[in-house]
Structures are given as structure tokens and as C-alpha cells.
Design a protein around this motif. Structure first.
Motif, PDB file in Angstrom:
ATOM      1  N   ASP A   1      -1.695   4.306   1.687  1.00  0.00           N
ATOM      2  CA  ASP A   1      -2.399   5.550   2.203  1.00  0.00           C
ATOM      3  C   ASP A   1      -1.697   6.703   2.230  1.00  0.00           C
ATOM      4  OD1 ASP A   1      -4.636   5.850   5.275  1.00  0.00           O
ATOM      5  OD2 ASP A   1      -4.786   6.580   3.465  1.00  0.00           O
TER       6      ASP A   1
ATOM      7  N   HIS B   1      -2.827   2.157   6.491  1.00  0.00           N
ATOM      8  CA  HIS B   1      -3.765   1.183   5.847  1.00  0.00           C
ATOM      9  C   HIS B   1      -3.419   1.096   4.405  1.00  0.00           C
ATOM     10  CE1 HIS B   1      -7.056   3.445   4.690  1.00  0.00           C
ATOM     11  NE2 HIS B   1      -6.904   4.409   5.721  1.00  0.00           N
TER      12      HIS B   1
ATOM     13  N   TYR C   1     -14.456  -0.808   0.768  1.00  0.00           N
ATOM     14  CA  TYR C   1     -13.374  -0.250   1.115  1.00  0.00           C
ATOM     15  C   TYR C   1     -13.194  -0.251   2.613  1.00  0.00           C
ATOM     16  CZ  TYR C   1     -10.149   3.854   1.516  1.00  0.00           C
ATOM     17  OH  TYR C   1      -8.915   4.687   1.792  1.00  0.00           O
TER      18      TYR C   1
ATOM     19  N   CYS D   1      -9.833   8.783   9.864  1.00  0.00           N
ATOM     20  CA  CYS D   1      -8.660   9.065   8.905  1.00  0.00           C
ATOM     21  C   CYS D   1      -8.819  10.640   8.227  1.00  0.00           C
ATOM     22  CB  CYS D   1      -9.036   8.231   7.499  1.00  0.00           C
ATOM     23  SG  CYS D   1      -7.850   8.405   6.508  1.00  0.00           S
TER      24      CYS D   1
ATOM     25  N   VAL E   1      -7.148  10.339   3.316  1.00  0.00           N
ATOM     26  CA  VAL E   1      -7.364   9.295   2.404  1.00  0.00           C
ATOM     27  C   VAL E   1      -8.866   8.861   2.331  1.00  0.00           C
ATOM     28  CG1 VAL E   1      -6.323   7.337   1.416  1.00  0.00           C
ATOM     29  CG2 VAL E   1      -4.788   9.222   2.076  1.00  0.00           C
ATOM     30  N   CYS E   2      -9.266   8.193   3.524  1.00  0.00           N
ATOM     31  CA  CYS E   2     -10.600   7.672   3.421  1.00  0.00           C
ATOM     32  C   CYS E   2     -11.779   8.342   3.131  1.00  0.00           C
ATOM     33  CB  CYS E   2     -10.575   7.060   4.726  1.00  0.00           C
ATOM     34  SG  CYS E   2      -9.780   5.705   5.368  1.00  0.00           S
TER      35      CYS E   2
ATOM     36  N   TYR F   1     -10.975   4.108   8.195  1.00  0.00           N
ATOM     37  CA  TYR F   1     -11.443   4.227   9.719  1.00  0.00           C
ATOM     38  C   TYR F   1     -11.748   5.849   9.434  1.00  0.00           C
ATOM     39  CZ  TYR F   1      -6.863   6.602  10.342  1.00  0.00           C
ATOM     40  OH  TYR F   1      -5.615   7.509  10.293  1.00  0.00           O
TER      41      TYR F   1
END
Ligand code: NI
Length: 204
Positions: A32, A167, A72, A78, A81-82, A75
């Protein structure tokens, strides 16, 4: 002399293996944080899961029969990155046209304490109308993550509500038969991802 040389070679090989293992683990944990990871083979990654969708209904990997699952883990809190990866997934699905109908995108929370079904319902469709957000109990999420070799943990934080999660950040393409067809590394562009997805679903 020969046996001494043999022992030296064994020790050297063990040291090399240990170094490689450390590099791989370091990359997995930093998934991450933006470095390019080493991507292992798919064979041991993936499996069944039992989770809750954003309407509160129980779902499993069999809940979308005949579809590829594009999964994927992340959270909703995030910061970077997410959202980047989910936007790339959405861009890739837009780019492959009618083939996108063969694929069900899923976003599985690794932060079920905050990512309730209601939170997931408000979050996932912002990226892609058909993106389904899944959450569950701590143990349901842990089991799903373990199946996909996803590592996650709460990062150190002062406040109870304002914490981050570390993560891993791979994207998994699961075939309709349940096998893992592809493990995509972080930071792919939508175009690169579209190419990979198309290659798999068109070959079937
Ligand atoms: Ni994230």
C-alpha cells in the motif's frame, strides 16, 4: 575438502534464500506504500469467502454464477491507494466495452469496524455503478483475506476512529470456475489492466 566446500555452498544458498524471502515479505507488506511488488504465481491464491453485501445480505464467491470476479481488498477511509486502484478498475471496465458484462467487480473491506454495509453502499458506486462493496464480521473478513493471501493490520494511531490500515494492494481476477485467473500488481494504468482483463475473458 569436498565436504567443506559442500557446507560452504549450502550456507551460501541458505543465505541467498533468506535474503530473497526478506525482500518478498518486505514488498508484500509495503504493497500500500507504492513500491512495485514482486508478484508470485497464482496457484495458491484465492478461494471461497462468506461476506455481507451492502444490503446486509450474505454472499459467497458463488453469488455471481457465470461471472468473472474482479476483487480488490481495501477500506473506505483509505486516503490514496484504494481510491486510485478502484478508479483504475473502473477505467479498465469502461475500456473493455461489452466484455465488462462478464466481470463482477467486488471491493472487500479489511476494516469492517468502520466499513458497515451502509458505508460500503455509499462508497462503492461512486467509483463504478456495478462495483459491489462487501464487508462482514472480523472473522469473515480475516478468512476472505487469508484465502487471497491479503495481509492487513491497523496502523498505530492515537485516536480510536482516525486510524489507517496497512494492507496489500493486489487485484484478483477469479474465473467462473473459482480458479484465480490473474493477480494484478498495484499501480497498473486502466489501459494496462483492460489489456490483461480482455486477454483472460476473451480467451475463455
Ligand atoms: Ni488502501
Amino acid at each position: 575438502m569436498t565436504s567443506r566446500l559442500g557446507r560452504i555452498i549450502i550456507v551460501a544458498l541458505a543465505a541467498i534464500c533468506a535474503a530473497i524471502a526478506i525482500v518478498i515479505l518486505a514488498d508484500v507488506w509495503s504493497g500500500d506504500r507504492g513500491r512495485t511488488p514482486i508478484v508470485a504465481t497464482n496457484s495458491a491464491v484465492g478461494g471461497s469467502f462468506s461476506l455481507i453485501d451492502s444490503s446486509g445480505a450474505a454472499v459467497t464467491e458463488k453469488s455471481w454464477p457465470g461471472k468473472y470476479l474482479l476483487i480488490y481488498f481495501g477500506y473506505t477511509y483509505c486516503p490514496d491507494v484504494c481510491p486510485t486502484e478502484l478508479a483504475a478498475m473502473a477505467g479498465a471496465l469502461d475500456a473493455i466495452g461489452p466484455d465488462a458484462d462478464k466481470i463482477q467487480p467486488l471491493f472487500i473491506s479489511v476494516d469492517p469496524a468502520r466499513d458497515t454495509p451502509e458505508v460500503m453502499a455509499g462508497y462503492a458506486p461512486m467509483f463504478y455503478p456495478r462495483l459491489v462493496g462487501l464487508t462482514g464480521t472480523e472473522s469473515q473478513v480475516a478468512a476472505a483475506a487469508a484465502a487471497f493471501k491479503v495481509y492487513y493490520r491497523k496502523a498505530e494511531a492515537e485516536g480510536a476512529s482516525a486510524y489507517l490500515m496497512d494492507h496489500t494492494s493486489f487485484i484478483y481476477l477469479v474465473a467462473p470456475d473459482g480458479s484465480t485467473a490473474a493477480v494484478l500488481p498495484p499501480k497498473m494504468t486502466p489501459e494496462e489492466m483492460a489489456e490483461r482483463l480482455k486477454a483472460v475473458v476473451d480467451a475463455a
